[in-house]
Design a protein around this motif. Structure first.
Motif, mmCIF file in Angstrom:
data_model
loop_
_atom_site.group_PDB
_atom_site.id
_atom_site.type_symbol
_atom_site.label_atom_id
_atom_site.label_comp_id
_atom_site.label_asym_id
_atom_site.label_seq_id
_atom_site.Cartn_x
_atom_site.Cartn_y
_atom_site.Cartn_z
ATOM 1 N N PRO A 204 0.822 -1.214 0.000
ATOM 2 C CA PRO A 204 0.000 0.000 0.000
ATOM 3 C C PRO A 204 0.851 1.256 0.000
ATOM 4 C CG PRO A 204 -0.737 -1.548 1.667
ATOM 5 C CD PRO A 204 0.507 -2.102 1.083
ATOM 6 N N SER A 205 1.994 1.180 0.699
ATOM 7 C CA SER A 205 2.842 2.380 0.740
ATOM 8 C C SER A 205 3.385 2.685 -0.641
ATOM 9 C CB SER A 205 3.983 2.181 1.723
ATOM 10 O OG SER A 205 4.760 1.098 1.297
ATOM 11 N N ALA A 206 3.723 1.599 -1.356
ATOM 12 C CA ALA A 206 4.248 1.814 -2.715
ATOM 13 C C ALA A 206 3.186 2.435 -3.599
ATOM 14 C CB ALA A 206 4.708 0.498 -3.288
ATOM 15 N N VAL A 207 1.934 1.979 -3.399
ATOM 16 C CA VAL A 207 0.846 2.530 -4.204
ATOM 17 C C VAL A 207 0.656 4.007 -3.888
ATOM 18 C CG1 VAL A 207 -1.628 2.394 -4.647
ATOM 19 C CG2 VAL A 207 -0.302 0.303 -4.390
ATOM 20 N N ALA A 208 0.701 4.317 -2.586
ATOM 21 C CA ALA A 208 0.539 5.714 -2.183
ATOM 22 C C ALA A 208 1.643 6.555 -2.782
ATOM 23 C CB ALA A 208 0.564 5.808 -0.669
ATOM 24 N N GLN A 209 2.827 5.967 -2.824
ATOM 25 C CA GLN A 209 3.960 6.691 -3.378
ATOM 26 C C GLN A 209 3.735 7.009 -4.840
ATOM 27 O OE1 GLN A 209 7.635 4.965 -2.121
ATOM 28 N NE2 GLN A 209 8.735 5.874 -3.800
ATOM 29 N N LYS A 210 3.133 6.017 -5.537
ATOM 30 C CA LYS A 210 2.875 6.224 -6.959
ATOM 31 C C LYS A 210 1.912 7.356 -7.169
ATOM 32 C CE LYS A 210 3.995 2.564 -9.943
ATOM 33 N NZ LYS A 210 3.615 1.365 -10.603
ATOM 34 N N LYS A 211 0.938 7.439 -6.252
ATOM 35 C CA LYS A 211 -0.081 8.465 -6.409
ATOM 36 C C LYS A 211 0.540 9.848 -6.395
ATOM 37 C CE LYS A 211 -3.996 5.993 -4.635
ATOM 38 N NZ LYS A 211 -4.555 5.581 -3.373
ATOM 39 N N LEU A 212 1.609 9.977 -5.607
ATOM 40 C CA LEU A 212 2.267 11.288 -5.519
ATOM 41 C C LEU A 212 3.358 11.421 -6.576
ATOM 42 C CD1 LEU A 212 2.562 11.600 -1.671
ATOM 43 C CD2 LEU A 212 1.353 13.159 -3.157
ATOM 44 N N PHE A 213 3.108 10.817 -7.704
ATOM 45 C CA PHE A 213 4.046 10.881 -8.832
ATOM 46 C C PHE A 213 5.402 10.331 -8.429
ATOM 47 C CE2 PHE A 213 6.197 13.566 -12.218
ATOM 48 C CZ PHE A 213 5.796 12.704 -13.205
ATOM 49 N N GLY A 214 5.354 9.314 -7.585
ATOM 50 C CA GLY A 214 6.579 8.641 -7.208
ATOM 51 C C GLY A 214 7.359 9.352 -6.121
ATOM 52 N N PHE A 215 6.785 10.415 -5.544
ATOM 53 C CA PHE A 215 7.541 11.133 -4.534
ATOM 54 C C PHE A 215 7.026 10.828 -3.139
ATOM 55 C CE2 PHE A 215 8.223 14.738 -1.713
ATOM 56 C CZ PHE A 215 9.599 14.806 -1.759
ATOM 57 N N SER A 216 7.928 10.558 -2.250
ATOM 58 C CA SER A 216 7.566 10.402 -0.845
ATOM 59 C C SER A 216 8.770 10.824 -0.028
ATOM 60 C CB SER A 216 7.194 8.959 -0.569
ATOM 61 O OG SER A 216 7.540 8.637 0.749
ATOM 62 N N LEU A 217 8.494 11.616 1.010
ATOM 63 C CA LEU A 217 9.614 12.122 1.812
ATOM 64 C C LEU A 217 10.341 11.000 2.533
ATOM 65 C CD1 LEU A 217 8.671 15.500 3.481
ATOM 66 C CD2 LEU A 217 10.529 15.007 1.909
ATOM 67 N N LYS A 218 9.578 9.952 2.821
ATOM 68 C CA LYS A 218 10.195 8.849 3.571
ATOM 69 C C LYS A 218 10.871 7.855 2.638
ATOM 70 C CE LYS A 218 6.988 9.023 7.388
ATOM 71 N NZ LYS A 218 5.703 8.515 7.827
ATOM 72 N N GLY A 219 10.491 7.919 1.393
ATOM 73 C CA GLY A 219 10.989 6.901 0.463
ATOM 74 C C GLY A 219 12.267 7.335 -0.247
ATOM 75 N N THR A 220 12.713 6.450 -1.103
ATOM 76 C CA THR A 220 13.872 6.755 -1.955
ATOM 77 C C THR A 220 13.435 6.617 -3.412
ATOM 78 O OG1 THR A 220 14.473 4.436 -1.780
ATOM 79 C CG2 THR A 220 15.578 5.949 -0.272
ATOM 80 N N PHE A 221 14.219 7.141 -4.332
ATOM 81 C CA PHE A 221 13.808 7.096 -5.746
ATOM 82 C C PHE A 221 14.738 6.230 -6.557
ATOM 83 C CE2 PHE A 221 13.841 11.543 -4.267
ATOM 84 C CZ PHE A 221 12.519 11.624 -3.894
ATOM 85 N N HIS A 222 14.110 5.660 -7.545
ATOM 86 C CA HIS A 222 14.912 4.921 -8.523
ATOM 87 C C HIS A 222 15.518 5.952 -9.471
ATOM 88 C CE1 HIS A 222 16.087 2.189 -11.616
ATOM 89 N NE2 HIS A 222 15.801 1.183 -10.812
ATOM 90 N N PRO A 223 16.825 5.867 -9.739
ATOM 91 C CA PRO A 223 17.430 6.895 -10.605
ATOM 92 C C PRO A 223 16.833 6.929 -12.013
ATOM 93 C CG PRO A 223 19.008 5.183 -10.034
ATOM 94 C CD PRO A 223 17.805 4.942 -9.206
ATOM 95 N N TYR A 224 16.208 5.820 -12.446
ATOM 96 C CA TYR A 224 15.594 5.834 -13.781
ATOM 97 C C TYR A 224 14.082 5.960 -13.714
ATOM 98 C CZ TYR A 224 19.924 4.916 -16.214
ATOM 99 O OH TYR A 224 21.188 5.039 -16.737
ATOM 100 N N GLY A 225 13.591 6.293 -12.521
ATOM 101 C CA GLY A 225 12.140 6.442 -12.374
ATOM 102 C C GLY A 225 11.640 7.719 -13.022
#
Ligand SMILES: Nc1ncnc2c1ncn2[C@@H]1O[C@@H]2COP(=O)(O)O[C@H]2[C@H]1O
Length: 815
Positions: A204-225
């Protein structure tokens, strides 16, 4: 819980004798129950122990000493079945801390070590402790079994749940088996899911992250995302603004006292982007360590702190603008912002890797270097021109005064003029005015050097990129020319040569290569499979034949597929040939044809259909093609060779059965329709042969009638009349009835005929033919008709005219 009595060994022995201990009903796990009078002695009670005691070895065991029966109640049998799930049993067993630690320890140790020096006291103590130990051990064993039992139950429940989850098809997996060719709008099963390569369900957290265009303050980003790509584009835009505008504003008079505020606003927006990038985004970028992508925020932050990029980022955002307070608003002091060039390179690298056709990206990057160099050069040129008052100050040479023609004369658009001049100098294409002083000479020399080395390099790069982009095309062209040349050399017909050309052109249009396999064979197997799957996804997802098969089978098969292209009218296989390959239609329509000249079309096969499997699997014990297949238009097929299929399928007996069953069903259908066609054909043939020409039908009768003419009687007259009527009627209706085999539509007609003719037969005393003598009509061969009728009577069992006396036709036949 039973407590071990803490007494001295002697006391303990006594208490044992005095029945001061109890046993536990293990099955009920009830409270300790005092032993009954009869039951108190254990096999290791006093007497039995005495036997062990060397000092008492002479003693005979007393008959009264009955061993204490150990309760025979057994804990229930526990069957632990663990499959597919990592069992937590071991961990749980280790955590059985509700057992008394000593007890547990003893139970693990098993029997107590026998003491080396056995005296009476210690022996009795040993005896008693041994009894207790026994009891405790069995108690532990019971508790443990109970525990294991419940664990096993829990594991079993979880295993079933997991198994069910695995088996249950996701809505994506649901496929309509009913329709052979799925509609375009139909939701197809994901092939990746079919073969078990589907990504796991997102949290669910990943889904929520997607909703915010892949941005989450707690998360990290894929360099090719997508998120980081977008952000990087923004940073690069800011970098380009700084890189182009700082030199521009520093040399040209484009920053004025009126508009500086706007420039500054944009400057600080860009600075804000730089800061966000440095403080928020970059520390969250995932990286790879030891082949594994690190996703934890703490790790990515630490990683960023160690990189050189951080140092450059800090340098690029140093607030050098404070110098403005000392020297005025001179943007050149912001030049450290161009140190963000890393972002520019990174963006282009990522674009290069992401695009299927990266040539444009590469050319754009190289061109941007050239443009930037010219841009900076033009700024220098403008500055030099401004320093020399745009050529308005005259200089002395060879005793004469001249105005400086080399410099920009401040006419027209300053930037365009200067850019043009610099571009002409750098590429040595312009007829440039000669420099007039040392600075100008130095500038010109540097510009030419740059033109010769840097520009030559960059132009060379562009040439390489373009030629690489065309290499495939050229290679294809070369091969096609070679093949066509060969066709001509061999003196092939123009039509054949044209077909060869058609094949080349169509193959190029479809695949952009002549050998697709070569492109991927260097990749590791796993990647090859993934690639092949993604390429053949649409086709394979439509192949019904494979949809019930093992998923792993599909994965194996997909690598063996080889694309081939056929032209309109090409025969893919011929009936009776030995089947060595089977085909899957990727594109186009094919026809199952038959007949002498393949003129009959039995069926049309579309995308996703499979053919050629019957002879390949030798269904019905035959390895010959059961039908001929022809391409209706251009077709792209995937070929699966027999050896490849055998290689793969021998490991999947279930799939073998499915394939065979499906193919056998098809064969059965074909046989049925073949039989039907054959029957119709035979009937048509028969009908043809049995047709009665109204002028000829009565020939036999006419003959008989003619022969009877001499002694004309009523019967003959009736017969003649009947013949005439029949002939007239037949003419009118233009219907040729067969004599016997074909069912007549018009029952009345039949009735009439039969009645009429039978009455004729009854009234007239017609003799058998062999008894008749006289001339026979040349055109008529009565035997022919008789033979035919006889043949028909053999061929058609359903016919009832053969039954004696049933109809006039039959009589005629008999006659
Ligand atoms: N009526 C049909 N409809 C579809 N396909 C057919 C039909 N008859 C034959 N085929 C296919 O045509 C193929 C010819 O070669 P095979 O006999 O190996 O396998 C045959 C089937 O796959």
């Amino acid at each position: 819980m039973y407590k071990v009595p803490k007494k001295s060994n002697t006391n303990l022995a006594r208490s044992i004798r005095k029945r001061e201990f109890s046993y536990v009903d293990r099955q009920k796990a009830s409270k300790p129950t005092p032993l009954s009078e009869d039951d108190w002695k254990s096999p290791r009670s006093e007497d039995s122990f005495d036997l062990l005691d060397p000092s008492n070895s002479s003693k005979e065991p007393t008959t009264s000493s009955r061993p204490l029966p150990i309760p025979t109640i057994r804990p229930p049998e526990v069957v632990i079945q663990i499959d597919e799930v990592d069992s937590p049993i071991l961990g749980l067993i280790d955590e059985s801390d509700d057992l008394h630690p000593d007890v547990f320890d003893e139970s693990r140790r098993g029997r107590l070590e026998p003491s080396s020096s056995i005296d009476a006291n210690s022996l009795s103590a040993t005896r008693s402790s041994s009894v207790i130990e026994d009891d405790v051990r069995s108690q532990i064993s019971f508790v443990m079994r109970e525990r294991l039992h419940s664990i096993a139950k829990e594991v079993h429940r979880r295993t079933s749940a997991v198994r069910e989850d695995l088996i249950r098809e996701t809505p994506e997996d649901t496929v309509s088996v009913a329709s052979n060719i799925p509609k375009q709008s139909e939701h197809r099963p994901s092939l990746m899911s079919l073969i078990g390569l589907q990504n796991r369900a997102e949290s669910p957290s990943a889904v929520a992250q997607k909703k915010l265009f892949g941005f989450s303050l707690k998360g990290t980003f894929h360099p090719y995302g997508r998120f980081y790509m977008t952000w990087l584009s923004l940073v690069t835009l800011c970098f380009l603004y700084n890189a182009f505008c700082i030199p521009l504003r520093s040399s040209y008079p484009y920053q004025t006292t009126e508009n500086w505020i706007y420039w500054f606003m944009v400057d600080y927006i860009c600075d804000a982007v730089y800061i966000i990038d440095m403080l928020i985004i970059k520390p969250r970028l995932r990286f790879t360590r030891g082949g594994i992508q690190v996703k934890t925020l703490a790790d990515t932050q630490k990683h960023y702190l160690m990189t050189r990029t951080l140092k450059l980022d800090i340098l690029s955002i140093l607030p050098t603008d404070f110098v403005y307070f000392a020297v005025g608003k001179k943007p050149i002091y912001r030049m450290n912002r161009v140190l963000k060039i890393n972002s520019f390179w990174l963006l282009f690298d990522m674009l290069d890797n992401s695009f299927a056709n990266p040539y444009a990206i590469r050319i754009a990057r190289t061109l941007s270097y050239m443009i930037y160099i010219i841009h900076c050069n033009s700024c220098v040129y403008y500055k030099l021109s401004a320093m020399q008052a745009f050529g308005q100050i005259a200089y002395l040479e060879n005793g004469k005064w001249y105005l400086n023609k080399w410099v920009y004369n401040n006419q027209g658009n300053a930037y365009i003029r200067c850019f043009y001049f610099t571009a002409a100098v750098a590429t040595s294409t312009g007829n440039n005015p000669a420099p007039t002083n040392v600075i100008e000479y130095i500038y010109m020399t540097c510009s030419w050097m740059m033109g010769v080395f840097v520009f030559a390099l960059l132009l060379g790069q562009i040439r390489d990129i373009v030629s690489n982009a065309n290499r495939n095309r050229e290679e294809f062209q070369r091969k096609m020319d070679l093949a066509l040349g060969e066709c001509q050399k061999l003196g092939l017909k123009q039509e054949t040569t044209n077909r060869v050309r058609d094949w080349f052109i169509y193959t190029w249009q479809q695949q952009k290569t002549l050998d697709e396999k070569k492109l991927i064979e260097k990749l590791p197997l796993k990647l090859q499979t993934d690639l092949a799957l993604s390429v053949h996804y649409t086709t394979l997802s439509k192949v019904q034949l494979f949809q019930d098969c093992d998923r792993a089978l599909l994965r194996d098969l997909v690598l063996k597929l080889r694309p081939v292209i056929f032209l309109p009218g090409d025969m893919i296989c011929l009936k009776g040939d030995v089947g060595k390959e089977m085909y899957i239609i990727n594109q186009g329509i094919l026809q199952v044809v038959g007949g002498d000249h393949n003129e009959k079309v039995f069926a049309e096969l579309m995308q996703g259909a499979v053919f050629g499997e019957i002879s390949l699997l030798a269904i019905g014990g035959n390895n010959r093609r059961t039908a001929s297949i022809r391409a209706k238009g251009y077709c792209t097929l995937f070929v699966l060779a027999k050896e490849d299929l055998n290689d793969v399928i021998r490991y999947y007996p279930q799939a073998q059965a499915i394939l065979r069953r499906k193919a056998a069903a098809m064969l059965k259908n074909d046989k049925k329709s073949d039989e039907k066609t054959e029957k119709i054909k035979q009937q048509a043939e028969l009908e043809d042969r049995c047709k009665i020409n109204p002028r000829q039908v009565p020939k036999l009768i006419t003959l008989i009638a003619n022969m009877e003419e001499m002694n004309e009687n009523k019967g003959v007259r009736d017969l003649k009349k009947a013949i005439e009527e029949e002939t007239d009627k037949s003419r009118r209706q233009s219907i040729y009835y067969p004599w016997s085999t074909l069912q007549r539509d018009d029952e009345d007609e039949e009735e009439w005929n039969e009645e009429d003719l039978s009455s004729v037969g009854e009234d007239t005393d017609i003799e058998p033919m062999e008894n008749h003598e006289g001339p026979m009509d040349d055109d008529v061969d009565p035997m022919e008709d008789i033979d035919l009728a006889a043949e028909v009577s053999h061929s058609d069992e359903d016919d009832d005219w053969e039954k004696p006396g049933s109809s006039g036709t039959k009589k005629l036949h008999a006659d």
